[in-house]
Design a protein around this motif. Structure first.
Motif, short mmCIF file in Angstrom:
data_model
loop_
_atom_site.label_atom_id
_atom_site.label_comp_id
_atom_site.label_asym_id
_atom_site.label_seq_id
_atom_site.Cartn_x
_atom_site.Cartn_y
_atom_site.Cartn_z
N CYS A 83 0.84 -1.20 0.00
CA CYS A 83 0.00 0.00 0.00
C CYS A 83 0.88 1.25 0.00
N PHE A 132 -0.67 4.33 0.19
CA PHE A 132 -1.52 5.34 0.85
C PHE A 132 -2.01 6.42 -0.11
N CYS A 133 -2.31 6.00 -1.32
CA CYS A 133 -2.80 6.96 -2.31
C CYS A 133 -4.25 7.34 -2.04
N CYS A 167 -8.68 3.91 -3.01
CA CYS A 167 -9.74 3.00 -2.56
C CYS A 167 -10.70 3.73 -1.61
N LEU A 222 -3.67 1.35 6.22
CA LEU A 222 -5.03 1.35 5.71
C LEU A 222 -5.90 0.63 6.74
N ILE A 282 -9.55 -0.37 -7.96
CA ILE A 282 -8.92 0.91 -8.26
C ILE A 282 -7.45 0.97 -7.86
N THR A 339 -1.52 -0.41 -7.10
CA THR A 339 -0.49 -1.39 -6.76
C THR A 339 -1.15 -2.75 -6.50
N ALA A 376 -1.83 -3.96 -3.63
CA ALA A 376 -2.30 -4.00 -2.24
C ALA A 376 -3.73 -4.54 -2.13
S1 SF4 Z 1 -5.76 2.12 -3.43
FE1 SF4 Z 1 -4.20 0.58 -2.89
S2 SF4 Z 1 -2.31 1.73 -2.56
FE2 SF4 Z 1 -3.98 3.22 -2.56
S3 SF4 Z 1 -4.52 3.45 -0.37
FE3 SF4 Z 1 -5.87 1.87 -1.22
S4 SF4 Z 1 -4.82 -0.08 -0.84
FE4 SF4 Z 1 -3.31 1.57 -0.55
#
Ligand code: SF4
Ligand code: SF4
Ligand code: FES
Lengths: 179, 239
Positions: B145, B147-148, B151, B175, B198, B201, B203
């Protein structure tokens, strides 16, 4: 022939997959052999490096011997290259970094399924394990990186031919892979 | 006459209210990004879209376009900065691409390829992060993750739910899921939710789909992310 480029290679905490991929150069190895000679390498069985032009390192460092070998390469090689995912970021061996070393050893030698005569190996001949597997750029200065698990033979070829021709090595998009 | 900005010397029209990113995308100019998605409100967290606007660094995904701006995008300095930012994203998580189902379809990896990132440069953190495999259809691997918050936004703004949030700071940032137990299985996430698809990565993964397309035949194995990102058909989240 005098003045061949001298190359040394080794596998630290790796699986020899990068070396196997290097051998995938196949007939190009013949061409390469006209330009380079191998010093310390699993290919020659020479045990210690002497002055070399290029050192190719597969694998990260997971034990004390890896650290000594890596330093020997740095001392003797003008250009040191991190080859493959494990040398660059620790790779799959580094997945043990999240489990305490003691637990890893107990699982493998004491409590694991099918273990007979359980005992943790301890012999002066055996290198001590590091608490974590680390990439090699954290230990010595690295001049070039060839990513991939493993880097393809084409990556080795492009890199070495660039270097031997006196060009700054460059990897095109299709040659850069982390998998 | 429409208003314009310039990006690397090229004149780009924009409409009031557009960000630099939106104006650039409309004009087929790629600005690297990870936390930006055209359908959701900007987040401005990854800093990959950093451009120079009249000499100052700004995030293209949040900065409004304004008449006469002189924007630099593809300079060597900015490319080097973005590579360093990407390297930071790699070392602060655990990215073992050879064992990741997302490899070849991952936008983080693709941005790194695009920037010709060959190494991690920094010492690796190897943070201790968990997985949540409790949900029948969706797997969360916190190791990947970045932290974008895509999601988080997709769940709120598209799915009409509120499954995800980011909690904690620094190395403890993580998250979290909206359930008393903290487990994904106790949320109302469905595998068809936008939020489940979405993630840029690996994650968030849909279970039992990971290897339908073999490694070597995936999107970014043969197409650079600038090309994929500007294409009108949205095929960047291949599974
Ligand atoms: S979309 Fe993926 S990378 Fe971005 S915060 Fe959620 S889990 Fe993390
Ligand atoms: S999420 Fe992307 S960068 Fe991270 S391990 Fe998976 S493929 Fe590699
Ligand atoms: S894309 Fe602008 S900060 Fe992430």
């Amino acid at each position: 022939m005098a003045n061949k480029i001298r190359v040394a290679t080794t596998s630290l905490a790796g699986c020899f997959g990068c070396h196997m991929s290097f051998l995938d150069l196949d007939e190009r190895l013949v061409q390469l052999a006209e330009l380079v000679e191998f010093d310390r390498s699993p290919i020659t069985d020479i045990e210690h490096c002497t002055d070399c032009d290029i050192g190719l390192i597969e694998g990260g460092v997971c034990n004390s011997e890896n650290v000594h070998t890596l330093r020997e390469f740095r001392k003797n090689c003008k250009i040191l290259v991190a080859v493959g995912a494990c040398a660059i970021n620790g790779g799959l061996p580094a997945m043990r970094n999240f489990i305490p070393l003691e637990e890893c050893l107990s699982e493998a030698y004491l409590d694991g399924i099918g273990v007979e005569n359980p005992q943790i190996p301890s012999d002066v001949e055996l290198p001590l394990l590091l608490d974590k597997v680390r990439p090699i750029h954290e230990v010595v200065k690295i001049d070039y990186y060839l990513p991939g698990c493993p880097p393809s033979a084409d990556v080795f070829w492009k890199f070495l031919t660039d270097l031997l021709a006196g060009r700054e090595p460059e990897l095109d998009y299709e040659l850069v892979h982390y998998d | 006459m429409s208003k314009t900005i310039t990006i690397d010397g090229k004149t780009i029209p924009f409409e009031d209210g557009q960000t630099i990113m939106e104006a650039a995308t409309a004009a087929d100019v790629y600005i690297p990004h990870l936390c930006h998605h055209p359908e959701f409100t900007p987040h401005g967290s990854c800093k990959l879209c950093t451009v120079k606007v009249n000499g100052r660094n700004c995030s293209a995904c949040t900065f409004p376009a304004a008449e006469g701006q002189d924007v630099l995008n593809n300079t060597q300095e900015l490319i080097d900065d973005r590579r360093k930012i990407t390297q930071m994203l790699f070392v602060e998580g655990n990215h073992f691409c050879p064992s990741c189902e997302k490899t070849g379809n991952c936008q983080l990896q693709a941005v790194a390829y695009h920037l010709n990132m060959l190494d991690d440069h920094f010492p690796l953190f190897y943070p201790n992060r968990e997985m949540d495999a409790s949900h029948p259809d969706v797997l969360i691997d916190h190791n990947r993750c970045i932290f974008c918050a895509l999601c988080v936004r997709a769940s709120q703004q598209h799915d009409g739910k509120n499954v995800f949030a980011i909690s904690g700071r620094g190395i403890n940032k993580h998250l979290i899921f909206n359930a008393e137990s903290g487990q994904l299985k106790d949320t109302d996430l469905d595998k068809n939710d936008k939020a489940a698809h979405i993630c840029p990565t690996g994650a968030i993964l849909i279970k039992r789909t990971g290897y339908q397309v073999p490694i070597g035949q995936r999107i970014y194995d043969h197409h650079e992310i600038d090309e994929v990102s500007l294409a009108t058909t949205e095929h960047q989240h291949g599974e």
